[in-house]
Design an enzyme around this catalytic site. Structure first.
Site, PDB file in Angstrom:
ATOM      1  N   GLU A  89       1.310   1.182 -15.266  1.00 30.97           N
ATOM      2  CA  GLU A  89       1.425   2.132 -14.166  1.00 30.97           C
ATOM      3  C   GLU A  89       2.407   1.681 -13.090  1.00 30.97           C
ATOM      4  O   GLU A  89       2.657   0.486 -12.912  1.00 30.97           O
ATOM      5  CB  GLU A  89       0.048   2.370 -13.533  1.00 30.97           C
ATOM      6  CG  GLU A  89      -0.924   3.040 -14.486  1.00 30.97           C
ATOM      7  CD  GLU A  89      -2.279   3.330 -13.864  1.00 30.97           C
ATOM      8  OE1 GLU A  89      -2.767   4.462 -14.035  1.00 30.97           O
ATOM      9  OE2 GLU A  89      -2.856   2.428 -13.222  1.00 30.97           O
ATOM     10  N   CYS A 127      -7.788 -12.002 -10.305  1.00 26.49           N
ATOM     11  CA  CYS A 127      -8.369 -11.833  -8.968  1.00 26.49           C
ATOM     12  C   CYS A 127      -9.589 -10.914  -9.058  1.00 26.49           C
ATOM     13  O   CYS A 127      -9.520  -9.836  -9.647  1.00 26.49           O
ATOM     14  CB  CYS A 127      -7.342 -11.245  -8.008  1.00 26.49           C
ATOM     15  SG  CYS A 127      -5.878 -12.285  -7.802  1.00 26.49           S
ATOM     16  N   SER A 203       6.063  -9.981  -4.563  1.00 26.13           N
ATOM     17  CA  SER A 203       4.758 -10.440  -4.088  1.00 26.13           C
ATOM     18  C   SER A 203       4.122 -11.346  -5.134  1.00 26.13           C
ATOM     19  O   SER A 203       4.064 -10.998  -6.314  1.00 26.13           O
ATOM     20  CB  SER A 203       3.850  -9.238  -3.818  1.00 26.13           C
ATOM     21  OG  SER A 203       2.547  -9.658  -3.482  1.00 26.13           O
ATOM     22  N   SER A 226       0.189 -13.252  -1.401  1.00 22.27           N
ATOM     23  CA  SER A 226      -1.170 -12.713  -1.366  1.00 22.27           C
ATOM     24  C   SER A 226      -2.115 -13.847  -0.978  1.00 22.27           C
ATOM     25  O   SER A 226      -2.467 -14.680  -1.808  1.00 22.27           O
ATOM     26  CB  SER A 226      -1.553 -12.143  -2.740  1.00 22.27           C
ATOM     27  OG  SER A 226      -0.739 -11.039  -3.060  1.00 22.27           O
ATOM     28  N   CYS A 345      -3.451  -0.348  -3.477  1.00 23.24           N
ATOM     29  CA  CYS A 345      -3.383  -1.773  -3.821  1.00 23.24           C
ATOM     30  C   CYS A 345      -4.617  -2.211  -4.599  1.00 23.24           C
ATOM     31  O   CYS A 345      -5.751  -1.988  -4.179  1.00 23.24           O
ATOM     32  CB  CYS A 345      -3.249  -2.585  -2.527  1.00 23.24           C
ATOM     33  SG  CYS A 345      -3.162  -4.353  -2.786  1.00 23.24           S
TER      34      CYS A 345
END
EC number: 2.1.1.192
Length: 357
Positions: A89, A127, A203, A226, A345
């Site tokens: 995506e 995560c 990122s 992050s 996010c």
């Protein structure tokens, strides 16, 4: 299997094609005119050269399989690989843009677009707050697959060639774990789609030993870290990677990151209710980032299926941000776009085409 023409930098094509000026002509057809067939390039190229291109290269290797549009104008794109049928995506974020006319001082209102691209199918980092990790890791994306995300989105929305995009590597995957392809994609974004590196943000969850490698590429991109916690115990519970690269380790590498004047390293901090959103956490964050030219981007946790975390109140986020700003640490609260289509996010993952999307 033929190589995708989108996998080649301008320099690589210049060395490969004879005469070398053909490379610039080809780039014009690919990135300025959106041509998807070599036969459509006959105005510039001979039949023999087009036959050579068709024999050696392929063009599109992904396609748009599904689109969902948010009430805020953002769109989530499900892409399908034409080679292995895996899906991934990307998101188009649409925002208001204001500029000052230098001659009249009038405020000009327009729109700016950011494409949040994926660099892997799935993710290895794991995560606990991120929906992507639930699908496991499948494979890295090629530079061509990264490039085509932005190219197809721009084409699908009829955005003018000259309309600049912002690119953020904040979709599926850890960019520093696919560093070669990500760096190649950055170069092609720049030379092909004419996107300045200053408009590109990479990122990372904090793969500390690869931050200096990225710095050594001298790409001129923006770096985002992050962080999401102010102590190793909390961060390790959220991000298992912290057990290998703890906060101190990551910040030591960030301090060496080459910064242009007036530029800052962005620290992304996901606010989770009753876990890391207290004023005490804000104080510790201020201390951690002391001496680093930085900006903090607060993100309110975006709920997803099976998550054990809760979204904090906007009031607590504002208190957190107000404290940091009052102490001189620039802090903003990221406006959560596309929540209604699960494109905010931490909400992206591979989906099977047959399931409801």
């Amino acid at each position: 299997m033929k190589a995708s023409i989108y996998d080649f930098t301008l320099d690589e094509l210049s060395q490969l094609l004879k005469p070398s000026f053909r490379a610039k002509q080809l780039y014009l057809w690919l990135y300025a005119k959106y041509k998807t067939s070599f036969k459509d390039m006959q105005n510039n190229f001979s039949k023999d050269f087009i036959a050579y291109l068709e024999q050696e290269f392929t063009l599109r290797t992904i396609e748009i399989a599904h689109v969902r549009e948010s009430v805020d104008g953002s769109k989530k794109y499900l892409f399908k690989s034409l080679r292995d049928n895996h899906t991934f995506e990307a998101v188009l974020l649409k925002m208001k843009d204001k500029k000052i006319d230098e001659e009249t001082n009038a405020v000009l209102e327009g729109e700016k677009y950011t494409v949040c691209v994926s660099c892997q199918i799935g993710c290895q980092v794991g995560c606990s707050f991120c929906f992507t990790q639930k699908g496991g890791f499948v494979r890295d994306l090629k530079a061509s697959e990264i490039i085509q995300q932005a190219l197809l989105i721009k084409e699908a929305n009829n955005l003018p060639i000259e309309k600049a995009l912002n690119i953020v590597f904040m979709g599926m995957g850890e960019p520093l774990n696919n560093l070669d392809e990500v760096c190649k994609a950055v170069e092609i974004f720049n030379t092909g789609m004419q996107i300045s590196p200053k408009r590109i943000t990479i990122s990372t969850s904090g793969v500390a030993d690869k931050i200096p490698i990225l710095a050594g590429k001298n790409l001129g991109v923006q770096l985002a870290i992050s962080l999401h916690a102010v102590d190793d115990k909390t961060r390790s519970s959220l991000m298992p990677l912290n057990k290998k690269y703890n906060i101190e380790c990551v910040l030591n590498e960030v301090r060496k990151w080459p910064l242009e004047q007036r530029k800052r390293v962005m620290f992304e901090y996901l606010l989770i209710k009753d876990l890391n959103d207290s004023l005490d956490c804000a104080k510790k964050l201020l201390k951690l980032l002391n001496g680093i030219k930085s900006k903090v981007n607060l993100i309110l946790f975006n709920p997803h299926e099976g998550s054990k975390f809760e979204r904090p109140s906007l009031e607590s986020a504002r208190m957190f941000a107000d404290f940091l700003n009052a102490k001189g640490l620039l802090c903003t609260i990221r406006e959560s776009k596309a929540l209604d289509i699960e494109a905010a996010c931490g909400q992206l993952r591979e989906k099977k085409l047959q399931q409801k999307i």
